[in-house]
Design a protein around this motif. Structure first.
Motif, PDB file in Angstrom:
ATOM      1  N   ARG A 219      -5.627 -23.480  68.538  1.00 39.59           N
ATOM      2  CA  ARG A 219      -4.215 -23.699  68.222  1.00 39.59           C
ATOM      3  C   ARG A 219      -4.067 -23.685  66.707  1.00 39.59           C
ATOM      4  N   GLY A 220      -3.011 -23.090  66.197  1.00 37.19           N
ATOM      5  CA  GLY A 220      -2.732 -23.117  64.763  1.00 37.19           C
ATOM      6  C   GLY A 220      -3.787 -22.402  63.939  1.00 37.19           C
ATOM      7  N   GLU A 221      -4.217 -23.064  62.871  1.00 34.87           N
ATOM      8  CA  GLU A 221      -5.211 -22.487  61.981  1.00 34.87           C
ATOM      9  C   GLU A 221      -6.596 -23.010  62.331  1.00 34.87           C
ATOM     10  N   CYS A 222      -7.598 -22.132  62.219  1.00 35.72           N
ATOM     11  CA  CYS A 222      -8.978 -22.532  62.465  1.00 35.72           C
ATOM     12  C   CYS A 222      -9.865 -21.827  61.447  1.00 35.72           C
ATOM     13  N   GLU A 223     -11.099 -22.255  61.365  1.00 36.13           N
ATOM     14  CA  GLU A 223     -12.027 -21.648  60.415  1.00 36.13           C
ATOM     15  C   GLU A 223     -12.489 -20.282  60.901  1.00 36.13           C
ATOM     16  N   VAL A 224     -13.090 -20.241  62.098  1.00 35.69           N
ATOM     17  CA  VAL A 224     -13.572 -19.008  62.710  1.00 35.69           C
ATOM     18  C   VAL A 224     -13.076 -18.982  64.147  1.00 35.69           C
ATOM     19  N   LEU A 225     -12.513 -17.871  64.546  1.00 31.36           N
ATOM     20  CA  LEU A 225     -12.021 -17.687  65.910  1.00 31.36           C
ATOM     21  C   LEU A 225     -13.030 -16.827  66.658  1.00 31.36           C
TER      22      LEU A 225
ATOM     23  N   ALA B 299      -4.884 -15.125  71.505  1.00 30.86           N
ATOM     24  CA  ALA B 299      -4.765 -16.250  70.575  1.00 30.86           C
ATOM     25  C   ALA B 299      -3.844 -15.879  69.409  1.00 30.86           C
ATOM     26  N   ALA B 300      -3.960 -14.662  68.913  1.00 34.98           N
ATOM     27  CA  ALA B 300      -3.089 -14.206  67.824  1.00 34.98           C
ATOM     28  C   ALA B 300      -1.626 -14.234  68.265  1.00 34.98           C
ATOM     29  N   GLN B 301      -1.370 -13.857  69.504  1.00 34.70           N
ATOM     30  CA  GLN B 301      -0.002 -13.866  70.021  1.00 34.70           C
ATOM     31  C   GLN B 301       0.543 -15.281  70.133  1.00 34.70           C
ATOM     32  N   ARG B 302      -0.356 -16.279  70.261  1.00 36.45           N
ATOM     33  CA  ARG B 302       0.056 -17.689  70.280  1.00 36.45           C
ATOM     34  C   ARG B 302       0.196 -18.257  68.863  1.00 36.45           C
ATOM     35  N   GLY B 303      -0.123 -17.443  67.856  1.00 34.26           N
ATOM     36  CA  GLY B 303       0.022 -17.897  66.481  1.00 34.26           C
ATOM     37  C   GLY B 303      -1.237 -18.439  65.838  1.00 34.26           C
ATOM     38  N   VAL B 304      -2.389 -18.282  66.482  1.00 38.63           N
ATOM     39  CA  VAL B 304      -3.653 -18.764  65.922  1.00 38.63           C
ATOM     40  C   VAL B 304      -4.032 -17.892  64.728  1.00 38.63           C
ATOM     41  N   ARG B 305      -4.496 -18.531  63.646  1.00 41.33           N
ATOM     42  CA  ARG B 305      -4.891 -17.807  62.441  1.00 41.33           C
ATOM     43  C   ARG B 305      -6.229 -18.324  61.922  1.00 41.33           C
ATOM     44  N   PRO B 306      -7.296 -17.500  61.992  1.00 43.64           N
ATOM     45  CA  PRO B 306      -8.584 -17.903  61.411  1.00 43.64           C
ATOM     46  C   PRO B 306      -8.575 -17.704  59.897  1.00 43.64           C
ATOM     47  N   ARG B 307      -9.254 -18.599  59.178  1.00 40.77           N
ATOM     48  CA  ARG B 307      -9.314 -18.522  57.718  1.00 40.77           C
ATOM     49  C   ARG B 307     -10.474 -17.667  57.220  1.00 40.77           C
ATOM     50  N   ARG B 308     -11.592 -17.584  57.969  1.00 43.25           N
ATOM     51  CA  ARG B 308     -12.795 -16.940  57.453  1.00 43.25           C
ATOM     52  C   ARG B 308     -13.248 -15.698  58.198  1.00 43.25           C
TER      53      ARG B 308
ATOM     54  N   ASP C  77     -11.153  -1.272  66.993  1.00 37.65           N
ATOM     55  CA  ASP C  77     -10.785  -2.662  67.272  1.00 37.65           C
ATOM     56  C   ASP C  77     -11.026  -3.543  66.052  1.00 37.65           C
ATOM     57  N   ARG C  78     -12.108  -3.276  65.331  1.00 30.57           N
ATOM     58  CA  ARG C  78     -12.410  -4.022  64.113  1.00 30.57           C
ATOM     59  C   ARG C  78     -11.274  -3.836  63.091  1.00 30.57           C
ATOM     60  N   THR C  79     -10.817  -2.608  62.954  1.00 32.21           N
ATOM     61  CA  THR C  79      -9.713  -2.312  62.033  1.00 32.21           C
ATOM     62  C   THR C  79      -8.435  -3.007  62.478  1.00 32.21           C
ATOM     63  N   ALA C  80      -8.156  -2.968  63.777  1.00 33.56           N
ATOM     64  CA  ALA C  80      -6.955  -3.627  64.299  1.00 33.56           C
ATOM     65  C   ALA C  80      -7.012  -5.133  64.070  1.00 33.56           C
ATOM     66  N   LEU C  81      -8.197  -5.735  64.245  1.00 34.95           N
ATOM     67  CA  LEU C  81      -8.329  -7.170  64.004  1.00 34.95           C
ATOM     68  C   LEU C  81      -8.165  -7.504  62.528  1.00 34.95           C
ATOM     69  N   TRP C  82      -8.670  -6.628  61.636  1.00 36.15           N
ATOM     70  CA  TRP C  82      -8.459  -6.848  60.201  1.00 36.15           C
ATOM     71  C   TRP C  82      -6.960  -6.819  59.893  1.00 36.15           C
ATOM     72  N   ASP C  83      -6.242  -5.846  60.456  1.00 34.43           N
ATOM     73  CA  ASP C  83      -4.799  -5.749  60.231  1.00 34.43           C
ATOM     74  C   ASP C  83      -4.068  -6.978  60.772  1.00 34.43           C
ATOM     75  N   LEU C  84      -4.559  -7.525  61.869  1.00 36.02           N
ATOM     76  CA  LEU C  84      -3.930  -8.671  62.514  1.00 36.02           C
ATOM     77  C   LEU C  84      -4.202  -9.982  61.770  1.00 36.02           C
ATOM     78  N   PHE C  85      -5.464 -10.211  61.373  1.00 35.38           N
ATOM     79  CA  PHE C  85      -5.858 -11.495  60.801  1.00 35.38           C
ATOM     80  C   PHE C  85      -6.203 -11.463  59.307  1.00 35.38           C
ATOM     81  N   GLU C  86      -6.554 -10.284  58.785  1.00 37.62           N
ATOM     82  CA  GLU C  86      -6.999 -10.124  57.400  1.00 37.62           C
ATOM     83  C   GLU C  86      -8.258 -10.934  57.086  1.00 37.62           C
TER      84      GLU C  86
END
Length: 123
Positions: free
Chosen positions: A25-31, A41-50, A62-71
């Motif tokens: 939920r919310g922000e986490c270190e590693v998803l 999880a991204a659609q629920r608003g989860v954001r990993p920091r690392r 998929d790796r590229t799409a995840l980078w675009d989604l989470f950076e």
């Protein structure tokens, strides 16, 4: 996923605590989770920091799409049935480094990341 209750630790980043995508939920270190779980999880608003750790394997698109989604970087990890880390990907994306205590059938070549040791390579 009960395996994440104990916390999955990546050998190169042992201080980073992984959170299962199914319970995050919310922000986490590693998803971490399957590609589908991480996207949900991204659609629920989860954001990993690392980082995002994908279970088993990940395709380049998929790796590229995840980078675009989470950076944050997306790396593959492989667990056994008991939830122990068997192999893990580094930033070079040139196969999986074998975790200590597990047999390796792959190459013993030096990884482009500079780390020695056995790796499992995609065929």
């Amino acid at each position: 996923m009960r395996i994440f209750e104990r916390g999955v630790r990546h050998p190169f980043f042992p201080g980073w605590r992984a959170t299962a995508a199914t319970t995050a939920r919310g922000e986490c270190e590693v998803l971490t989770g399957s590609l589908e779980e991480v996207v949900a999880a991204a659609q629920r608003g989860v954001r990993p920091r690392r980082a995002v750790w994908i279970l088993n394997a990940i395709e380049e698109q998929d790796r590229t799409a995840l980078w675009d989604l989470f950076e944050v970087p997306a790396l593959a990890i492989q667990l056994n049935r008991e939830g122990a880390l068997v192999a893990f990907e580094c930033e070079a994306h040139e196969g999986l480094h074998v975790a200590g205590g597990f047999p390796a059938d792959g190459t013993g070549e030096l990884c482009p990341c500079g780390r020695p040791g056995p790796r499992l390579r995609a065929s």
